[in-house]
Design a protein around this motif. Structure first.
Motif, PDB file in Angstrom:
ATOM      1  N   VAL A  98       2.493   6.286  -6.926  1.00 50.23           N
ATOM      2  CA  VAL A  98       1.452   7.176  -7.829  1.00 50.23           C
ATOM      3  C   VAL A  98       1.806   8.657  -7.678  1.00 50.23           C
ATOM      4  O   VAL A  98       1.786   9.480  -8.642  1.00 50.23           O
ATOM      5  CB  VAL A  98      -0.026   6.617  -7.373  1.00 50.23           C
ATOM      6  CG1 VAL A  98      -0.678   7.730  -7.466  1.00 50.23           C
ATOM      7  CG2 VAL A  98      -0.319   5.476  -7.707  1.00 50.23           C
ATOM      8  N   HIS A  99       2.453   8.997  -6.557  1.00 44.97           N
ATOM      9  CA  HIS A  99       2.752  10.338  -6.433  1.00 44.97           C
ATOM     10  C   HIS A  99       4.102  10.886  -6.827  1.00 44.97           C
ATOM     11  O   HIS A  99       4.492  12.012  -7.183  1.00 44.97           O
ATOM     12  CB  HIS A  99       2.376  10.990  -5.037  1.00 44.97           C
ATOM     13  CG  HIS A  99       1.243  10.777  -4.594  1.00 44.97           C
ATOM     14  ND1 HIS A  99       0.450   9.948  -3.906  1.00 44.97           N
ATOM     15  CD2 HIS A  99       0.124  11.658  -4.973  1.00 44.97           C
ATOM     16  CE1 HIS A  99      -0.904  10.300  -3.489  1.00 44.97           C
ATOM     17  NE2 HIS A  99      -1.110  11.251  -4.264  1.00 44.97           N
TER      18      HIS A  99
ATOM     19  N   TRP B 247      -7.715   0.075 -12.921  1.00 44.42           N
ATOM     20  CA  TRP B 247      -6.772   0.584 -11.887  1.00 44.42           C
ATOM     21  C   TRP B 247      -5.261  -0.002 -12.252  1.00 44.42           C
ATOM     22  O   TRP B 247      -4.354   0.605 -12.315  1.00 44.42           O
ATOM     23  CB  TRP B 247      -7.357   0.222 -10.856  1.00 44.42           C
ATOM     24  CG  TRP B 247      -8.170   1.282 -10.135  1.00 44.42           C
ATOM     25  CD1 TRP B 247      -9.392   1.195 -10.107  1.00 44.42           C
ATOM     26  CD2 TRP B 247      -7.692   2.455  -9.132  1.00 44.42           C
ATOM     27  NE1 TRP B 247      -9.862   2.165  -9.335  1.00 44.42           N
ATOM     28  CE2 TRP B 247      -8.794   3.049  -8.911  1.00 44.42           C
ATOM     29  CE3 TRP B 247      -6.658   3.076  -8.879  1.00 44.42           C
ATOM     30  CZ2 TRP B 247      -9.026   4.346  -7.994  1.00 44.42           C
ATOM     31  CZ3 TRP B 247      -6.304   4.082  -8.166  1.00 44.42           C
ATOM     32  CH2 TRP B 247      -7.713   4.953  -7.739  1.00 44.42           C
TER      33      TRP B 247
ATOM     34  N   VAL C 154      -6.594   4.543   2.204  1.00 46.32           N
ATOM     35  CA  VAL C 154      -5.680   3.470   2.471  1.00 46.32           C
ATOM     36  C   VAL C 154      -4.958   3.410   3.817  1.00 46.32           C
ATOM     37  O   VAL C 154      -4.925   2.778   4.745  1.00 46.32           O
ATOM     38  CB  VAL C 154      -4.811   3.023   1.548  1.00 46.32           C
ATOM     39  CG1 VAL C 154      -3.307   2.217   2.109  1.00 46.32           C
ATOM     40  CG2 VAL C 154      -5.484   2.179   0.483  1.00 46.32           C
TER      41      VAL C 154
ATOM     42  N   VAL D   6      -7.917  -4.247  -0.978  1.00 49.57           N
ATOM     43  CA  VAL D   6      -7.515  -2.814  -0.172  1.00 49.57           C
ATOM     44  C   VAL D   6      -8.486  -1.825  -0.378  1.00 49.57           C
ATOM     45  O   VAL D   6      -8.967  -1.141   0.491  1.00 49.57           O
ATOM     46  CB  VAL D   6      -6.239  -2.494  -1.180  1.00 49.57           C
ATOM     47  CG1 VAL D   6      -5.665  -1.250  -0.679  1.00 49.57           C
ATOM     48  CG2 VAL D   6      -5.343  -3.894  -1.112  1.00 49.57           C
TER      49      VAL D   6
ATOM     50  N   LEU E 162      -7.742   7.398  -2.906  1.00 46.48           N
ATOM     51  CA  LEU E 162      -7.190   5.720  -2.641  1.00 46.48           C
ATOM     52  C   LEU E 162      -5.976   6.140  -1.482  1.00 46.48           C
ATOM     53  O   LEU E 162      -6.288   5.016  -0.698  1.00 46.48           O
ATOM     54  CB  LEU E 162      -6.769   5.171  -3.786  1.00 46.48           C
ATOM     55  CG  LEU E 162      -6.385   3.665  -3.459  1.00 46.48           C
ATOM     56  CD1 LEU E 162      -7.467   2.942  -3.333  1.00 46.48           C
ATOM     57  CD2 LEU E 162      -5.690   3.236  -4.757  1.00 46.48           C
TER      58      LEU E 162
ATOM     59  N   PHE F 154       5.999  -3.719 -12.142  1.00 44.89           N
ATOM     60  CA  PHE F 154       5.169  -4.455 -12.737  1.00 44.89           C
ATOM     61  C   PHE F 154       5.529  -5.431 -13.952  1.00 44.89           C
ATOM     62  O   PHE F 154       4.990  -6.391 -14.149  1.00 44.89           O
ATOM     63  CB  PHE F 154       4.001  -3.645 -13.008  1.00 44.89           C
ATOM     64  CG  PHE F 154       3.137  -3.157 -11.741  1.00 44.89           C
ATOM     65  CD1 PHE F 154       2.396  -4.151 -11.065  1.00 44.89           C
ATOM     66  CD2 PHE F 154       3.269  -1.984 -11.342  1.00 44.89           C
ATOM     67  CE1 PHE F 154       1.737  -3.788 -10.057  1.00 44.89           C
ATOM     68  CE2 PHE F 154       2.588  -1.820 -10.139  1.00 44.89           C
ATOM     69  CZ  PHE F 154       1.610  -2.368  -9.495  1.00 44.89           C
TER      70      PHE F 154
ATOM     71  N   VAL G 246      -3.188   2.916 -13.766  1.00 41.59           N
ATOM     72  CA  VAL G 246      -2.658   3.561 -12.539  1.00 41.59           C
ATOM     73  C   VAL G 246      -1.539   2.935 -12.208  1.00 41.59           C
ATOM     74  O   VAL G 246      -0.282   3.235 -12.083  1.00 41.59           O
ATOM     75  CB  VAL G 246      -3.692   3.777 -11.508  1.00 41.59           C
ATOM     76  CG1 VAL G 246      -2.988   4.541 -10.276  1.00 41.59           C
ATOM     77  CG2 VAL G 246      -4.917   4.488 -11.832  1.00 41.59           C
ATOM     78  N   PHE G 247      -1.549   1.600 -11.935  1.00 38.82           N
ATOM     79  CA  PHE G 247      -0.489   0.725 -11.257  1.00 38.82           C
ATOM     80  C   PHE G 247       0.669   0.423 -12.446  1.00 38.82           C
ATOM     81  O   PHE G 247       1.777   0.842 -12.261  1.00 38.82           O
ATOM     82  CB  PHE G 247      -0.696  -0.594 -10.988  1.00 38.82           C
ATOM     83  CG  PHE G 247      -1.678  -0.830  -9.690  1.00 38.82           C
ATOM     84  CD1 PHE G 247      -2.346   0.576  -9.148  1.00 38.82           C
ATOM     85  CD2 PHE G 247      -2.104  -1.982  -9.150  1.00 38.82           C
ATOM     86  CE1 PHE G 247      -3.225   0.452  -8.078  1.00 38.82           C
ATOM     87  CE2 PHE G 247      -3.086  -1.968  -8.161  1.00 38.82           C
ATOM     88  CZ  PHE G 247      -3.493  -0.861  -7.818  1.00 38.82           C
TER      89      PHE G 247
ATOM     90  N   LEU H 266       2.542   1.593  -3.402  1.00 37.68           N
ATOM     91  CA  LEU H 266       1.598   2.185  -4.234  1.00 37.68           C
ATOM     92  C   LEU H 266       1.324   3.602  -4.343  1.00 37.68           C
ATOM     93  O   LEU H 266       1.384   4.295  -5.383  1.00 37.68           O
ATOM     94  CB  LEU H 266       0.307   1.211  -4.238  1.00 37.68           C
ATOM     95  CG  LEU H 266      -0.789   1.843  -5.339  1.00 37.68           C
ATOM     96  CD1 LEU H 266      -0.086   1.560  -6.727  1.00 37.68           C
ATOM     97  CD2 LEU H 266      -2.135   1.102  -5.029  1.00 37.68           C
TER      98      LEU H 266
ATOM     99  N   VAL I  20       0.879  -1.280  -0.226  1.00 38.49           N
ATOM    100  CA  VAL I  20       0.065  -0.190  -0.054  1.00 38.49           C
ATOM    101  C   VAL I  20       0.941   1.364   0.056  1.00 38.49           C
ATOM    102  O   VAL I  20       0.515   2.277  -0.788  1.00 38.49           O
ATOM    103  CB  VAL I  20      -0.956  -0.113   0.976  1.00 38.49           C
ATOM    104  CG1 VAL I  20      -1.656   1.313   1.424  1.00 38.49           C
ATOM    105  CG2 VAL I  20      -2.250  -0.953   1.115  1.00 38.49           C
TER     106      VAL I  20
ATOM    107  N   VAL J 240      -6.547   9.060  -7.065  1.00 33.54           N
ATOM    108  CA  VAL J 240      -5.230   8.572  -6.558  1.00 33.54           C
ATOM    109  C   VAL J 240      -5.095   9.066  -5.275  1.00 33.54           C
ATOM    110  O   VAL J 240      -4.803   8.256  -4.449  1.00 33.54           O
ATOM    111  CB  VAL J 240      -4.054   8.936  -7.558  1.00 33.54           C
ATOM    112  CG1 VAL J 240      -2.873   8.883  -6.949  1.00 33.54           C
ATOM    113  CG2 VAL J 240      -4.289   7.943  -8.905  1.00 33.54           C
ATOM    114  N   ALA J 241      -5.297  10.296  -5.317  1.00 28.74           N
ATOM    115  CA  ALA J 241      -5.000  10.833  -3.681  1.00 28.74           C
ATOM    116  C   ALA J 241      -6.239  10.174  -2.700  1.00 28.74           C
ATOM    117  O   ALA J 241      -5.931   9.970  -1.631  1.00 28.74           O
ATOM    118  CB  ALA J 241      -5.462  12.378  -3.774  1.00 28.74           C
TER     119      ALA J 241
END
Lengths: 180, 180
Positions: free
Chosen positions: A104-105, B153, B104, A157, B100, A115, B157-158, A100, A97, B97-98
């Motif tokens: 992302v940021h 996602w 989390v 998640v 999520l 990946f 995203v990933f 990720l 988590v 994204v933010a």
């Protein structure tokens, strides 16, 4: 650098990331925890982002065995169940988590490499399935893994729900057999 | 509070979240941006987490139309394409994204409510499909949406890869028809 030392550095990197988040992760902290000189770490990985990117691909914690159960279904269930364990049990969950969120940021971490590396290792499962006649040659392994890995992330998640002991098998059955 | 004012507060909340992250999101900042008194906001939402949880469910930006194209396949492709747009175009992408990342790390935001609300609205697509005979009654809508939303996602995203214009249709075909 000795492989054992590298493994300690990567483990310290992921542990610090899980505990303190990306902002709290520092090369200094990794140096302290792993007992390796800061300048040595910088010589191998020029930035915190580079260190984390390497740790994601190389660390023991995120490593996985490519299953060879004799059937595509068995292999996919094994792959997905292992991801389920990672995403629901500490410390894997906290690392996944946090990684990720950081990736992302902070695009400089280059999570794509993580990946891409996993998919490259998973491809053999699909190649064997095509050879056994379980899958048409045109099947896109990335799409199948997007669906299955994505389902684990979404259920465990995003929704924060327990996976249930049959979730992996049900997800694999849906993708292999279709729901309609 | 007037619905229009609420919408402005929710929009300001998501905009600030996307711009500054959850740590930078403050009720003061939302009050300033939306021109509503801070104590008024607190009277309605007792904490920043409660305000964000409400904004995720209620804000126009994350709202979606439940499609009714006449077929399950058409409805699912429309649902998944809309999610693809949200995840790849600003400001939706930054907000998703933010949100999520925040959800989390801060369970008090209760993202479950957001996902439960979406699924409750998506269920009609599956009910219509069962009535039309396109799906067995035993189909689990949550599993189907876990697979499809998760694939979007994961890919966008990933992996950080472009979705491609047929990605939604391919993902839906895989889940409806099966790949094997």
């Amino acid at each position: 650098m000795a492989p054992r030392k590298q493994r300690e550095i990567f483990a310290a990197t992921l542990r610090l990331l899980a505990d303190k988040g990306y902002d709290g992760l520092t090369v200094e902290g990794v140096a302290e925890t792993s007992g390796v000189n800061k300048t040595t770490i910088y010589r191998w990985w020029p930035s915190k982002a580079a260190l984390l990117a390497a740790a994601l691909v190389e660390a023991d914690m995120l490593d996985f065995d490519v299953p060879d159960t004799g059937s595509l279904r068995g292999d996919l269930v094994a792959l997905v169940e292992a991801l389920g364990v990672l995403l629901t049990e500490p410390p894997g969950r906290d690392v996944a988590v946090a990684a990720l969120g950081a990736a992302v940021h902070h695009p400089e971490i280059d999570a794509r490499r993580f990946f891409a590396d996993r998919l490259a290792r998973e491809r053999v499962v699909f190649e064997r399935a095509v050879r056994r006649g379980e899958l048409p040659e045109s099947t896109d392994p990335m799409l199948v893994m997007d669906l299955l890995a994505g389902a684990m992330w979404t259920r465990a998640v995003f929704r924060g729900l327990p996976l249930g002991k049959d979730f992996a098998a049900e997800a694999v059955a849906a993708v292999l057999d279709g729901v309609s």
